[in-house]
Design a protein around this motif. Structure first.
Motif, PDB file in Angstrom:
ATOM      1  N   LYS A 180      34.795  43.060  36.099  1.00  0.00           N
ATOM      2  CA  LYS A 180      35.755  42.433  35.186  1.00  0.00           C
ATOM      3  C   LYS A 180      36.724  43.479  34.628  1.00  0.00           C
ATOM      4  N   VAL A 181      36.194  44.672  34.317  1.00  0.00           N
ATOM      5  CA  VAL A 181      37.049  45.752  33.812  1.00  0.00           C
ATOM      6  C   VAL A 181      38.052  46.166  34.884  1.00  0.00           C
ATOM      7  N   LYS A 182      37.586  46.246  36.140  1.00  0.00           N
ATOM      8  CA  LYS A 182      38.481  46.599  37.243  1.00  0.00           C
ATOM      9  C   LYS A 182      39.633  45.613  37.342  1.00  0.00           C
ATOM     10  N   LYS A 183      39.323  44.313  37.212  1.00  0.00           N
ATOM     11  CA  LYS A 183      40.366  43.290  37.307  1.00  0.00           C
ATOM     12  C   LYS A 183      41.368  43.435  36.167  1.00  0.00           C
ATOM     13  N   GLN A 184      40.858  43.768  34.966  1.00  0.00           N
ATOM     14  CA  GLN A 184      41.766  43.977  33.833  1.00  0.00           C
ATOM     15  C   GLN A 184      42.684  45.161  34.089  1.00  0.00           C
ATOM     16  N   ARG A 185      42.122  46.239  34.645  1.00  0.00           N
ATOM     17  CA  ARG A 185      42.938  47.423  34.950  1.00  0.00           C
ATOM     18  C   ARG A 185      43.969  47.097  36.033  1.00  0.00           C
ATOM     19  N   ALA A 186      43.550  46.310  37.023  1.00  0.00           N
ATOM     20  CA  ALA A 186      44.479  45.935  38.095  1.00  0.00           C
ATOM     21  C   ALA A 186      45.651  45.141  37.524  1.00  0.00           C
ATOM     22  N   THR A 187      45.366  44.255  36.575  1.00  0.00           N
ATOM     23  CA  THR A 187      46.434  43.476  35.927  1.00  0.00           C
ATOM     24  C   THR A 187      47.386  44.400  35.176  1.00  0.00           C
ATOM     25  N   GLN A 188      46.825  45.378  34.468  1.00  0.00           N
ATOM     26  CA  GLN A 188      47.655  46.331  33.736  1.00  0.00           C
ATOM     27  C   GLN A 188      48.528  47.149  34.690  1.00  0.00           C
ATOM     28  N   ARG A 189      47.964  47.546  35.855  1.00  0.00           N
ATOM     29  CA  ARG A 189      48.743  48.310  36.828  1.00  0.00           C
ATOM     30  C   ARG A 189      49.878  47.476  37.395  1.00  0.00           C
ATOM     31  N   ARG A 190      49.601  46.190  37.679  1.00  0.00           N
ATOM     32  CA  ARG A 190      50.664  45.319  38.206  1.00  0.00           C
ATOM     33  C   ARG A 190      51.789  45.161  37.187  1.00  0.00           C
ATOM     34  N   GLN A 191      51.419  45.089  35.906  1.00  0.00           N
ATOM     35  CA  GLN A 191      52.443  44.983  34.859  1.00  0.00           C
ATOM     36  C   GLN A 191      53.303  46.241  34.818  1.00  0.00           C
ATOM     37  N   ARG A 192      52.665  47.416  34.982  1.00  0.00           N
ATOM     38  CA  ARG A 192      53.427  48.669  34.998  1.00  0.00           C
ATOM     39  C   ARG A 192      54.347  48.722  36.209  1.00  0.00           C
TER      40      ARG A 192
END
Length: 390
Positions: A180-192
């Motif tokens: 779940k943490v990985k998915k949150q980080r992936a979302t943050q990276r896509r936003q960047r």
């Protein structure tokens, strides 16, 4: 784990099998032990062609360690190499003391230092994976369970089978939470990425000064100390580069170390993914450490493990103020060969600030070259160097 009010003493043991990076003085293991809260009672080294299957060091050396432990009052014995579960069990029986290895010591430090929810999860996963290999005859409670109402486990299930199943379930739960943490980080990276953010990650051997350079560049107050693994959790800040008239994303990551436990590499994949997904790596090196070539090789090995070895790098040789005067270069900026490629290099001192403005200018030049559609900036001609560190 040592309590804050006591400082247990330990004996350090290292075996030279002829490998180039053998630490004859056990300096790094001693620093790890002190970081974990131990005091070093004595150090023992020996040479062998191969590990003894039963006692790792052989019966004669094991007896020597036992006598030394009795005379110094040591509470534990720490080995610089990884021990098999059987070797660890046999040594404990022979010495009458707890015996642990470099892997567990690193895990212990990580457990003490983790602050974020993600960091604690990652350490817990690595610890569980390590313990799962230590179950065989490791504890004294391996009598067979009796079945019946109110008893855990089925009829005739051994305690070791129950332990293995419980650890397996705990590993699965922890992996699910980390996913779940990985998915949150992936979302943050896509936003960047949507914001067209240029991302830079600081990587390097532990205690090379990554957090100090991070603080110097972004005027942050990330924790920095002259100790191993001072930083475990990734910290990201915006760095404004005036020459390029734009901000970039700068991340400070966990330090690497020789023989980093594979469980930690796997468990910290989410954190280290910041490095794999970066546009540029600032590979920080402790230029004052005579072993820095081996440390660079260790970092490159971990970068390969996480798929970040193809990310462009700038080598930042830190601690210019602590270098031997005979090795101080006449110019701060040049290039050096790293795994068959010419890589830009700059010498700086995060302590005095020397070279930091030049590093900012180098980063701005990278960003401007990218904006102009010129691709990756070439390192340019190599200036004449008086006495480089390489």
């Amino acid at each position: 784990m040592p309590s804050p009010t006591s400082t247990p003493s330990v004996i350090l043991v290292g075996v030279d099998f002829g490998v180039p990076h053998f630490d004859a003085g056990l300096e790094e293991l001693g620093l790890l032990a002190q970081t974990a809260g131990y005091s070093v009672a004595d150090r023992v080294t020996c040479k062998r062609r191969a590990p003894d299957p039963a006692l790792f060091v052989g019966s004669g050396k094991a007896e020597e360690i036992k006598m030394l432990a009795q005379s110094t009052g040591a509470a534990e014995v720490l080995f610089d190499q990884s021990l098999s579960p059987a070797q660890q069990r046999n040594l404990e029986r022979h010495l009458g003391l707890p015996v642990n290895d470099r892997t567990l010591l690193i895990l212990e430090i990580f457990a003490q230092r983790a602050r974020s929810h993600e960091g604690k999860l990652q350490v817990e996963l690595a610890r569980l994976q390590y313990l799962s290999t230590r179950l065989v005859r490791r504890w004294s409670h391996l009598e067979r369970q009796s079945g019946g109402i109110g008893m855990r486990g089925g009829p005739g299930e051994t305690q070791i089978e129950l332990d293995r199943r419980m650890i397996g379930e705990a590993i699965k739960r922890t992996k699910d939470r980390l996913e779940k943490v990985k998915k949150q980080r992936a979302t943050q990276r896509r936003q960047r990425e949507r914001r067209d953010t240029y991302s830079i990650s600081l990587v390097g051997y532990t205690n090379a000064g990554k957090s100090s350079i991070f603080n110097s560049l972004v005027k942050a107050r990330a924790y920095a100390a002259d100790q191993l693994f001072a930083t475990l959790d990734t910290t990201t800040r915006q760095l404004y580069l005036g020459e390029a008239e734009r901000s970039v994303s700068l991340s400070d990551t966990v330090g690497f170390i020789r023989d980093l436990p594979h469980g930690l590499v796997d468990a910290f994949a989410a954190t280290l993914q910041e490095a794999a997904d970066a546009d540029l790596l600032l590979h920080v090196v402790d230029a004052s450490n005579p072993a820095h070539p081996e440390q660079i090789a260790s970092v490159m090995g971990v970068l390969k493990d996480i798929g970040a070895d193809q990310v462009p790098q700038i080598l930042v040789f830190n601690k210019l103020d602590a270098m031997d005067i005979a090795n101080v270069p006449r110019v701060l900026s040049d290039s050096m060969e790293l795994e068959g490629q010419s890589v830009p290099r700059i010498h700086v001192s995060a302590h005095t600030g020397e070279g930091i403005p030049a590093l900012r200018a180098m980063l701005a030049e990278r960003v401007l070259a990218l904006k102009a559609g010129q691709g990756e900036m070439s390192p340019g001609p190599t200036p004449e160097i008086g006495n480089p560190v390489s």
